[in-house]
Design a protein around this motif. Structure first.
Motif, PDB file in Angstrom:
ATOM      1  N   ILE B  47       6.451   9.655  17.425  1.00 45.30           N
ATOM      2  CA  ILE B  47       7.754   9.003  17.522  1.00 45.30           C
ATOM      3  C   ILE B  47       8.593   9.299  16.284  1.00 45.30           C
ATOM      4  O   ILE B  47       8.050   9.659  15.230  1.00 45.30           O
ATOM      5  N   LEU B  49      11.817   7.374  14.135  1.00 39.55           N
ATOM      6  CA  LEU B  49      12.677   6.204  13.946  1.00 39.55           C
ATOM      7  C   LEU B  49      13.850   6.620  13.073  1.00 39.55           C
ATOM      8  O   LEU B  49      13.655   7.306  12.063  1.00 39.55           O
ATOM      9  N   GLU B  54      14.760  -0.529  12.854  1.00 36.65           N
ATOM     10  CA  GLU B  54      14.414  -0.155  14.225  1.00 36.65           C
ATOM     11  C   GLU B  54      12.964  -0.477  14.546  1.00 36.65           C
ATOM     12  O   GLU B  54      12.082  -0.324  13.708  1.00 36.65           O
ATOM     13  N   LYS B  56      10.235   0.290  17.745  1.00 35.99           N
ATOM     14  CA  LYS B  56       9.990   0.969  19.016  1.00 35.99           C
ATOM     15  C   LYS B  56       8.558   0.717  19.454  1.00 35.99           C
ATOM     16  O   LYS B  56       7.663   0.612  18.614  1.00 35.99           O
ATOM     17  N   LYS B  57       8.381   0.637  20.757  1.00 39.43           N
ATOM     18  CA  LYS B  57       7.045   0.395  21.288  1.00 39.43           C
ATOM     19  C   LYS B  57       6.641   1.510  22.245  1.00 39.43           C
ATOM     20  O   LYS B  57       7.454   2.011  23.027  1.00 39.43           O
ATOM     21  N   GLN B  58       5.380   1.868  22.146  1.00 41.23           N
ATOM     22  CA  GLN B  58       4.785   2.791  23.102  1.00 41.23           C
ATOM     23  C   GLN B  58       3.475   2.145  23.534  1.00 41.23           C
ATOM     24  O   GLN B  58       2.475   2.232  22.843  1.00 41.23           O
ATOM     25  N   THR B  62       3.265  -0.180  18.171  1.00 47.62           N
ATOM     26  CA  THR B  62       4.575  -0.672  17.751  1.00 47.62           C
ATOM     27  C   THR B  62       4.916  -0.040  16.418  1.00 47.62           C
ATOM     28  O   THR B  62       4.139  -0.117  15.466  1.00 47.62           O
TER      29      THR B  62
END
Lengths: 115, 111
Positions: B47, B49, B54, B56-58, B62
Protein backbone atom coordinates in the motif's frame (compact mmCIF):
# COMPACT_ATOMS: atom_id res chain seq x y z
CA UNK A 1 -0.61 -5.58 -10.94
CA UNK A 2 2.64 -4.92 -12.74
CA UNK A 3 4.94 -7.86 -13.35
CA UNK A 4 8.70 -7.65 -13.25
CA UNK A 5 10.79 -10.65 -14.15
CA UNK A 6 14.41 -11.29 -13.37
CA UNK A 7 16.83 -13.79 -14.82
CA UNK A 8 18.56 -15.85 -13.64
CA UNK A 9 16.95 -16.55 -10.30
CA UNK A 10 20.20 -17.89 -8.94
CA UNK A 11 23.76 -18.20 -10.15
CA UNK A 12 26.94 -19.70 -8.80
CA UNK A 13 30.19 -18.57 -10.35
CA UNK A 14 33.90 -18.67 -9.77
CA UNK A 15 35.77 -15.70 -8.44
CA UNK A 16 36.93 -13.42 -11.25
CA UNK A 17 34.10 -14.15 -13.64
CA UNK A 18 31.40 -11.71 -14.71
CA UNK A 19 27.70 -12.29 -14.23
CA UNK A 20 24.85 -10.60 -16.06
CA UNK A 21 21.43 -10.24 -14.50
CA UNK A 22 18.41 -9.21 -16.55
CA UNK A 23 15.39 -7.33 -15.32
CA UNK A 24 12.29 -7.00 -17.46
CA UNK A 25 8.99 -5.22 -17.00
CA UNK A 26 6.53 -7.55 -18.66
CA UNK A 27 3.32 -5.60 -18.97
CA UNK A 28 4.35 -1.98 -18.74
CA UNK A 29 7.10 0.32 -19.87
CA UNK A 30 9.53 1.44 -17.23
CA UNK A 31 11.66 4.45 -17.96
CA UNK A 32 13.29 3.98 -14.59
CA UNK A 33 14.41 0.80 -12.92
CA UNK A 34 16.23 0.41 -9.67
CA UNK A 35 18.78 -2.15 -8.55
CA UNK A 36 18.92 -3.17 -4.92
CA UNK A 37 21.14 -5.44 -2.96
CA UNK A 38 20.00 -7.33 0.10
CA UNK A 39 22.28 -9.17 2.50
CA UNK A 40 20.79 -11.95 4.63
CA UNK A 41 18.39 -10.67 7.26
CA UNK A 42 19.00 -7.09 6.21
CA UNK A 43 17.10 -4.39 4.42
CA UNK A 44 17.26 -3.39 0.81
CA UNK A 45 20.08 -1.08 -0.16
CA UNK A 46 19.71 0.91 -3.33
CA UNK A 47 22.71 0.44 -5.59
CA UNK A 48 21.80 2.43 -8.66
CA UNK A 49 19.04 3.96 -10.69
CA UNK A 50 18.79 2.79 -14.26
CA UNK A 51 17.38 5.25 -16.78
CA UNK A 52 16.36 4.19 -20.26
CA UNK A 53 18.62 5.73 -22.85
CA UNK A 54 21.02 7.35 -20.43
CA UNK A 55 23.70 6.48 -17.94
CA UNK A 56 22.79 4.94 -14.64
CA UNK A 57 23.22 6.92 -11.47
CA UNK A 58 24.98 5.12 -8.68
CA UNK A 59 24.60 5.47 -4.95
CA UNK A 60 27.53 6.57 -2.88
CA UNK A 61 29.97 3.76 -2.29
CA UNK A 62 28.83 1.64 -5.23
CA UNK A 63 31.54 1.08 -7.82
CA UNK A 64 30.14 1.84 -11.24
CA UNK A 65 32.95 -0.02 -12.99
CA UNK A 66 32.17 -3.12 -11.01
CA UNK A 67 28.40 -3.01 -11.33
CA UNK A 68 27.67 -2.14 -14.94
CA UNK A 69 24.11 -1.18 -15.70
CA UNK A 70 22.55 -0.93 -19.12
CA UNK A 71 18.97 0.13 -19.74
CA UNK A 72 18.67 -0.55 -23.43
CA UNK A 73 14.90 -0.41 -23.75
CA UNK A 74 11.81 0.58 -21.82
CA UNK A 75 11.35 -2.99 -20.66
CA UNK A 76 14.89 -4.22 -20.02
CA UNK A 77 17.69 -3.29 -17.68
CA UNK A 78 20.76 -5.40 -17.07
CA UNK A 79 23.23 -5.47 -14.20
CA UNK A 80 26.62 -7.00 -14.84
CA UNK A 81 28.79 -7.83 -11.86
CA UNK A 82 32.28 -7.72 -13.29
CA UNK A 83 35.15 -9.75 -11.88
CA UNK A 84 32.95 -11.06 -9.11
CA UNK A 85 34.44 -11.90 -5.74
CA UNK A 86 32.97 -13.75 -2.75
CA UNK A 87 32.05 -10.48 -1.06
CA UNK A 88 29.76 -9.75 -4.01
CA UNK A 89 27.63 -12.74 -3.04
CA UNK A 90 24.21 -11.36 -2.26
CA UNK A 91 20.57 -11.17 -3.30
CA UNK A 92 20.18 -8.68 -6.13
CA UNK A 93 16.70 -7.36 -6.77
CA UNK A 94 15.51 -5.03 -9.47
CA UNK A 95 12.40 -2.96 -9.37
CA UNK A 96 10.48 -0.78 -11.76
CA UNK A 97 8.35 2.24 -11.11
CA UNK A 98 4.70 1.87 -11.89
CA UNK A 99 3.55 4.91 -13.83
CA UNK A 100 1.52 7.33 -11.78
CA UNK A 101 1.63 7.09 -7.99
CA UNK A 102 5.12 6.13 -7.02
CA UNK A 103 5.18 2.46 -6.16
CA UNK A 104 7.77 -0.12 -6.87
CA UNK A 105 7.23 -3.56 -8.27
CA UNK A 106 10.07 -5.89 -7.57
CA UNK A 107 11.47 -8.71 -9.60
CA UNK A 108 11.86 -12.08 -7.90
CA UNK A 109 15.56 -11.44 -7.27
CA UNK A 110 18.79 -13.15 -8.23
CA UNK A 111 20.82 -14.94 -5.63
CA UNK A 112 24.47 -14.68 -6.56
CA UNK A 113 27.05 -16.93 -4.95
CA UNK A 114 30.68 -16.36 -5.82
CA UNK A 115 33.02 -19.18 -4.91
CA UNK B 1 21.10 11.67 5.48
CA UNK B 2 17.48 10.68 5.54
CA UNK B 3 16.75 7.70 7.75
CA UNK B 4 13.77 5.45 8.10
CA UNK B 5 13.63 3.54 11.35
CA UNK B 6 11.40 0.62 12.03
CA UNK B 7 10.57 -1.21 15.24
CA UNK B 8 10.50 -3.84 16.42
CA UNK B 9 13.10 -5.71 14.42
CA UNK B 10 11.51 -9.04 15.27
CA UNK B 11 8.08 -10.02 16.53
CA UNK B 12 6.91 -13.47 17.42
CA UNK B 13 3.22 -14.01 18.08
CA UNK B 14 0.75 -16.80 18.60
CA UNK B 15 -1.73 -17.25 15.81
CA UNK B 16 -4.74 -15.09 16.52
CA UNK B 17 -2.80 -12.37 18.33
CA UNK B 18 -2.48 -8.89 16.94
CA UNK B 19 0.73 -7.42 15.55
CA UNK B 20 1.95 -3.87 15.00
CA UNK B 21 5.08 -2.49 13.40
CA UNK B 22 6.07 1.15 13.59
CA UNK B 23 7.97 3.26 11.13
CA UNK B 24 9.57 6.63 11.79
CA UNK B 25 11.27 8.91 9.30
CA UNK B 26 13.85 11.56 10.09
CA UNK B 27 12.22 13.82 7.51
CA UNK B 28 8.68 14.62 6.42
CA UNK B 29 7.56 12.28 3.67
CA UNK B 30 5.41 12.97 0.65
CA UNK B 31 4.17 9.41 0.95
CA UNK B 32 4.99 6.19 2.69
CA UNK B 33 4.81 2.71 1.30
CA UNK B 34 4.66 -0.72 2.86
CA UNK B 35 6.06 -3.92 1.43
CA UNK B 36 5.94 -7.54 2.53
CA UNK B 37 8.70 -10.01 1.86
CA UNK B 38 8.00 -13.67 2.48
CA UNK B 39 10.93 -15.89 3.46
CA UNK B 40 13.00 -16.56 0.35
CA UNK B 41 10.89 -14.18 -1.69
CA UNK B 42 11.01 -10.64 -2.94
CA UNK B 43 9.28 -7.53 -1.58
CA UNK B 44 5.69 -7.14 -2.64
CA UNK B 45 3.99 -3.76 -2.63
CA UNK B 46 1.14 -3.58 -0.12
CA UNK B 47 0.00 0.00 0.00
CA UNK B 48 0.90 3.65 -0.33
CA UNK B 49 -0.29 6.37 2.04
CA UNK B 50 -0.20 9.97 0.90
CA UNK B 51 -2.39 12.14 3.09
CA UNK B 52 -1.64 13.35 6.58
CA UNK B 53 -3.51 11.20 9.10
CA UNK B 54 -4.60 8.75 6.43
CA UNK B 55 -5.87 5.35 7.48
CA UNK B 56 -6.34 2.52 5.03
CA UNK B 57 -7.53 -1.01 5.58
CA UNK B 58 -6.90 -4.18 3.66
CA UNK B 59 -8.89 -6.95 5.31
CA UNK B 60 -7.06 -7.58 8.60
CA UNK B 61 -4.33 -5.03 7.86
CA UNK B 62 -4.66 -1.41 8.95
CA UNK B 63 -2.18 1.19 7.79
CA UNK B 64 -1.83 4.64 9.29
CA UNK B 65 0.13 7.71 8.25
CA UNK B 66 0.89 10.19 10.99
CA UNK B 67 -0.39 13.74 11.07
CA UNK B 68 3.13 15.09 10.65
CA UNK B 69 3.78 12.64 7.79
CA UNK B 70 6.88 11.36 9.53
CA UNK B 71 5.60 8.15 11.01
CA UNK B 72 3.42 5.25 10.05
CA UNK B 73 2.19 1.98 11.42
CA UNK B 74 0.93 -1.33 10.16
CA UNK B 75 -1.42 -3.29 12.37
CA UNK B 76 -2.52 -6.84 11.70
CA UNK B 77 -5.55 -8.12 13.56
CA UNK B 78 -5.75 -11.79 14.48
CA UNK B 79 -2.59 -12.92 12.78
CA UNK B 80 -2.52 -16.03 10.65
CA UNK B 81 0.40 -18.20 9.59
CA UNK B 82 0.13 -16.68 6.12
CA UNK B 83 1.13 -13.32 7.61
CA UNK B 84 4.66 -14.60 8.23
CA UNK B 85 7.33 -12.48 6.58
CA UNK B 86 9.26 -9.26 6.89
CA UNK B 87 7.35 -6.01 6.60
CA UNK B 88 9.22 -3.00 5.29
CA UNK B 89 8.18 0.61 5.23
CA UNK B 90 9.77 2.95 2.71
CA UNK B 91 9.68 6.63 1.95
CA UNK B 92 10.93 8.69 -0.98
CA UNK B 93 14.31 10.31 -0.60
CA UNK B 94 13.69 14.03 -0.92
CA UNK B 95 11.57 14.63 -3.97
CA UNK B 96 13.06 11.79 -5.94
CA UNK B 97 11.75 8.42 -7.04
CA UNK B 98 14.34 6.70 -4.88
CA UNK B 99 13.00 4.94 -1.83
CA UNK B 100 14.68 4.65 1.54
CA UNK B 101 13.68 1.43 3.25
CA UNK B 102 13.40 0.73 6.93
CA UNK B 103 15.21 -2.31 8.23
CA UNK B 104 12.00 -4.25 8.39
CA UNK B 105 10.10 -6.14 11.05
CA UNK B 106 10.27 -9.88 10.80
CA UNK B 107 7.03 -11.48 11.91
CA UNK B 108 6.80 -15.11 12.88
CA UNK B 109 3.51 -16.71 13.84
CA UNK B 110 3.17 -19.79 15.99
CA UNK B 111 0.24 -21.96 14.87
Amino acid sequence: GAVVSQHPSWVICKSGTSVKIECRSLDFQATTMFWYRQFPKQSLMLMATSNEGSKATYEQGVEKDKFLINHASLTLSTLTVTSAHPEDSSFYICSASWPGPLALFFGPGTRLTVL
Amino acid sequence: GQQVMQIPQYQHVQEGEDFTTYCNSSTTLSNIQWYKQRPGGHPVFLIQLVKSGEVKKQKRLTFQFGEAKKNSSLHITATQTTDVGTYFCAGPRGGSEKLVFGKGTKLTVNP
